[in-house]
Design a protein around this motif. Structure first.
Motif, PDB file in Angstrom:
ATOM      1  N   UNK A 108       0.840  -1.127  -0.057  1.00 44.60           N
ATOM      2  CA  UNK A 108       0.068  -0.036  -0.171  1.00 44.60           C
ATOM      3  C   UNK A 108       0.965   1.376   0.108  1.00 44.60           C
ATOM      4  N   UNK A 109       0.476   2.190  -0.615  1.00 46.43           N
ATOM      5  CA  UNK A 109       1.166   3.357  -0.614  1.00 46.43           C
ATOM      6  C   UNK A 109       0.150   4.703  -1.149  1.00 46.43           C
ATOM      7  N   UNK A 115      -4.129  10.330  -2.507  1.00 46.16           N
ATOM      8  CA  UNK A 115      -5.043   9.217  -3.202  1.00 46.16           C
ATOM      9  C   UNK A 115      -4.347   8.044  -2.643  1.00 46.16           C
ATOM     10  N   UNK A 116      -5.135   6.985  -2.128  1.00 47.05           N
ATOM     11  CA  UNK A 116      -4.595   5.903  -1.314  1.00 47.05           C
ATOM     12  C   UNK A 116      -4.513   4.617  -2.451  1.00 47.05           C
ATOM     13  N   UNK A 117      -3.607   4.093  -2.517  1.00 48.03           N
ATOM     14  CA  UNK A 117      -3.263   2.830  -3.748  1.00 48.03           C
ATOM     15  C   UNK A 117      -2.833   1.675  -2.714  1.00 48.03           C
ATOM     16  N   UNK A 118      -3.022   0.680  -3.529  1.00 44.49           N
ATOM     17  CA  UNK A 118      -2.621  -0.764  -2.949  1.00 44.49           C
ATOM     18  C   UNK A 118      -2.725  -1.647  -4.158  1.00 44.49           C
ATOM     19  N   UNK A 119      -2.034  -2.836  -3.756  1.00 45.16           N
ATOM     20  CA  UNK A 119      -1.894  -4.031  -5.014  1.00 45.16           C
ATOM     21  C   UNK A 119      -2.210  -5.133  -4.110  1.00 45.16           C
ATOM     22  N   UNK A 158       3.836   0.754  -8.087  1.00 45.38           N
ATOM     23  CA  UNK A 158       4.525   1.935  -8.459  1.00 45.38           C
ATOM     24  C   UNK A 158       4.683   2.511  -9.784  1.00 45.38           C
ATOM     25  N   UNK A 159       4.292   1.512 -10.699  1.00 40.88           N
ATOM     26  CA  UNK A 159       4.441   1.833 -12.144  1.00 40.88           C
ATOM     27  C   UNK A 159       3.169   2.629 -12.601  1.00 40.88           C
ATOM     28  N   UNK A 194       4.752   9.725  -4.921  1.00 39.87           N
ATOM     29  CA  UNK A 194       4.402   8.944  -3.393  1.00 39.87           C
ATOM     30  C   UNK A 194       4.724   9.753  -2.343  1.00 39.87           C
ATOM     31  N   UNK A 195       3.914   9.450  -1.497  1.00 38.14           N
ATOM     32  CA  UNK A 195       3.962  10.511  -0.254  1.00 38.14           C
ATOM     33  C   UNK A 195       4.397   9.764   0.952  1.00 38.14           C
ATOM     34  N   UNK A 196       4.746   8.231   0.708  1.00 41.27           N
ATOM     35  CA  UNK A 196       5.160   7.589   1.858  1.00 41.27           C
ATOM     36  C   UNK A 196       5.878   6.346   1.483  1.00 41.27           C
ATOM     37  N   UNK A 197       6.602   5.810   2.210  1.00 36.88           N
ATOM     38  CA  UNK A 197       7.335   4.666   1.929  1.00 36.88           C
ATOM     39  C   UNK A 197       6.268   3.527   1.660  1.00 36.88           C
TER      40      UNK A 197
END
Ligand SMILES: Cc1cc2nc3c(=O)[nH]c(=O)nc-3n(C[C@H](O)[C@H](O)[C@H](O)COP(=O)(O)OP(=O)(O)OC[C@H]3O[C@@H](n4cnc5c(N)ncnc54)[C@H](O)[C@@H]3O)c2cc1C
Length: 506
Positions: free
Chosen positions: A245-246, A277-281, A298-299, A305-308
Motif C-alpha cells: 500500500x502507498x 489518493x490511497x493505492x494498493x496492490x 509504483x509504475x 508517492x507520499x510515503x514508503x
C-alpha cells in the motif's frame, strides 16, 4: 457477579470503534472500560474505503457528519468501479443503491431482464442513480421522498482510518475510557475456568478485566495465542495473501467512488481522499513475486508517492470461534477477507453490534456466545462468497491465477446463488448478510453473467409498457443528475472540506 470491567486490547480502528460504541451504549451502567495499546507495535495503518452502514454507526454515537469528514479527510463514496474483471477493457460500478425503482412491488431489474432477452441493449447501470452520479462526479445526500429517483441510493466514505481511530479515541476518552500505553507481555488465566483474568504490561503494571475484547490485529493475542480458538483458512477460495500500500498525490478532483482494477495477478485499489489518493496492490505470492508486485503498483500511480510503500501479509479466513470464554475477537483478530469490497470495517461494526445486543449480564453465557459465533460466521461466509464471485464470474484466462479461478470448485452457497441467477434472474435475499440483491446483480451483469430466463412476474406489464417505463426512467436519471452538484463542491458547501480542498487544490 455481572461484568464490572471491560478491557479492550488494541487501539487500531477495531479497538477505538469498540471503545467508542461501548462507552456510549454502556454509559450509566457502572461498567468501566479500559483500552491497552502499544505505540511501538503500531497499527496496520491501511483501510480507507467503507460501506454505507458506517453512517448508522456514527449516527448512533451522535457524531456530526461534517466534523467527522473534516477530521478524517473523507470524501463521499457511491460505490466501487471494477475495471478489467469480466474481460480486459470492461468496467462497471457496483453502486450503493438500487437499479431503478420497483413497479407494482416488482424490482425493476426483472423488467429489464425481460426487455434484454427480447433485444433491448441498454445496460442496467443506465437506470442506477448512484452509478450515473458517480460516473459524472456528482454528489448530494439522498432525498427522503421515496417517490423521487434521488432517494434510490445510499453512500459511504473514503477516509483515513488512522484519523478515524484518533477521532473515536477522543470520543471514547471523553466518555471515561481509560487508555493505557504499554506492550502486553503476559496473559493470565483462571485455572478452573480458563477465563482470562489480567494482562501484564512491559512496565510491570497489571490490567484486570471480566470481559476482554481482543482487537490486537492479525496476531490475535488473546483469542488465538492464548485461547487457541482456531482459524478457518479460506486461502483455497481467496488465495491472495499479500498487499502493498502507498499513498500518492492526487491528480485531480476526488472522485466519489473507489476503483478496483484487476491485474494479470491480483488487483489494485485506488481510493481518493480529499488531499491525496490511497493505492494498493493485493496479490498472491504463489503467482507473483514481491518485486514485480511493487513495480506493478509504483509504475501505475497518478502522482508522486507520499510515503514508503507498506507491505502487509495475511491469510484469508475467519476465527473458528469469535467469542470464546470471556474473550470476544473484533477486527483483524476475528478474521480477514481481502479488501475488494471494503468489508473489514463493516465486519468490525457487525461484531460490535452483535456484542451490544448479546452483552453478557453475568459471566459469558453459552447461548449468547453460540448466537454471537453463528451470526459472525454467517457474516463472514456471505462476504467470502460475494468476494469470490468477482474472481469466478470472469472470462479472463490470461494468467495462472485466472485459470486457477476458472477451475475452482465453489462453496455450495455460492454455486446455488449463481445458478438461481442464471436460470431466471433470481437473487435470494438473506435476513443477515451485508450485500443485498442489487450488489449481486451489479457484479453478475458487470462481469457478463446474464440470465437465460426472467422472472414470470415481469409479464404483469406488456413489453411496450415496460419499454416506455424504462425510457422515462433513464431520462429522469440523466436529467436529475445533470442538475446535481459536483462532488468537491458539495463537500465544501457541506462544511466538510479540509483547507487543501477549500483552497481549490486539488
Ligand atoms: C491491505 C489491507 C487493506 C485494507 N483496506 C481496507 C479498506 O479499504 N476498508 C476496510 O474497511 N478495511 C480495510 N482493511 C482492514 C482494516 O485495515 C482493518 O480492519 C482495521 O484497520 C482494523 O484493524 P485492527 O484494529 O483490527 O488491527 P490493528 O490496526 O493491527 O491494531 C492492532 C492494535 O493492537 C495493539 N497490540 C497488538 N499487540 C499488542 C501487545 N502485545 N500489547 C499491546 N498492544 C498490542 C497494536 O498496538 C494496535 O493498537 C484493510 C486491511 C489490509 C491488510
Amino acid at each position: 457477579m455481572g461484568i464490572q470491567h471491560i478491557c479492550i486490547l488494541g487501539g487500531g480502528t477495531a479497538g477505538w470503534m469498540t471503545a467508542a460504541a461501548l462507552s456510549h451504549k454502556l454509559q450509566k451502567s457502572g461498567i468501566s472500560i479500559g483500552l491497552v495499546e502499544s505505540e511501538q507495535i503500531g497499527t496496520v495503518g491501511v483501510g480507507e474505503a467503507t460501506l454505507p452502514h458506517i453512517r448508522y454507526f456514527n449516527r448512533a454515537l451522535g457524531i456530526n457528519e461534517a466534523e467527522f469528514m473534516k477530521a478524517t479527510n473523507a470524501t463521499f463514496k457511491l460505490g466501487i468501479e471494477f475495471c478489467d474483471w469480466g474481460r480486459v477493457g470492461d468496467s462497471y460500478i457496483h453502486p450503493f443503491g438500487d437499479f431503478g425503482k420497483p413497479v407494482r412491488n416488482i424490482e425493476f431489474y426483472h423488467y429489464w431482464n425481460r426487455l434484454r432477452l427480447s433485444g433491448h441493449d441498454v445496460g442496467l447501470d443506465e437506470y442506477s442513480y448512484a452509478v450515473m452520479a458517480a460516473e459524472h462526479g456528482k454528489f448530494h445526500l439522498p432525498d427522503s421522498d421515496t417517490k423521487k429517483i434521488e432517494s434510490t441510493f445510499s453512500y459511504a466514505y473514503q477516509f483515513d482510518s488512522s484519523l478515524y481511530a484518533d477521532f473515536l479515541r477522543a470520543f471514547a476518552e471523553h466518555r471515561g475510557v481509560k487508555r493505557t500505553e504499554g506492550r502486553v507481555i503476559e496473559v493470565q488465566q483462571d485455572n478452573a475456568t480458563g477465563h482470562i483474568t489480567r494482562l501484564k504490561l512491559d512496565s510491570g503494571e497489571y490490567i484486570a478485566g471480566d470481559l476482554f475484547i481482543d482487537c490486537s490485529g492479525f496476531r490475535g493475542l488473546l483469542i488465538e495465542q492464548k485461547l487457541s480458538a482456531g482459524y478457518e483458512d479460506w486461502s483455497e477460495w481467496l488465495p491472495c495473501n499479500r498487499a502493498i500500500a502507498v499513498p500518492c498525490e492526487a491528480s485531480g478532483k476526488p472522485l466519489p467512488y473507489t476503483r478496483a482494477t484487476a491485474r494479470k495477478v491480483g488487483w489494485q485499489w485506488r481510493i481518493p481522499l480529499q488531499h491525496r489518493t490511497g493505492n494498493g496492490y493485493v496479490y498472491c505470492s504463489e503467482f507473483v513475486s514481491d518485486d514485480v508486485a511493487r513495480e506493478t503498483l509504483l509504475g501505475s500511480l497518478e502522482g508522486n508517492i507520499l510515503a514508503e510503500p507498506n507491505r502487509l501479509y495475511f491469510k484469508t479466513g475467519r476465527r473458528k470461534k469469535f467469542w470464546d470464554k470471556n474473550v470476544v475477537a473484533v477486527g483483524l483478530s476475528a478474521g480477514f477477507l481481502e479488501p475488494l469490497e471494503s468489508t473489514s470495517i463493516h465486519l468490525i461494526q457487525e461484531g460490535i453490534t452483535a456484542l451490544v445486543e448479546l452483552f453478557p449480564n453475568g459471566h459469558a453465557n453459552d447461548l449468547d456466545m453460540e448466537e454471537y459465533n453463528l451470526r459472525m460466521e454467517l457474516q463472514f461466509e456471505r462476504v467470502r462468497d460475494f468476494l469470490l464471485l468477482h474472481y469466478v464470474a470472469t472470462q479472463r484466462d490470461d494468467s495462472d491465477m485466472w485459470r486457477y479461478f476458472r477451475n475452482m470448485s465453489l462453496p455450495d452457497s455460492l454455486r446455488s446463488k449463481i445458478e438461481a441467477w442464471l436460470s431466471r434472474g433470481l437473487v435470494p435475499a438473506y435476513e443477515r448478510g451485508v450485500f443485498l440483491p442489487p450488489s449481486w446483480i451489479a457484479v453478475f451483469t458487470g462481469q457478463n453473467l446474464l440470465p437465460r430466463g426472467y422472472d414470470p412476474r415481469a409479464n404483469l406489464l406488456s413489453r411496450s409498457r415496460i419499454s416506455d417505463m424504462a425510457h422515462i426512467l433513464r431520462r429522469t436519471v440523466r436529467e436529475t443528475i445533470s442538475r446535481a452538484p459536483d462532488h468537491s463542491d458539495f463537500i465544501r458547501s457541506y462544511g466538510a472540506a479540509i483547507p487543501e480542498l477549500v483552497s481549490g487544490s486539488p
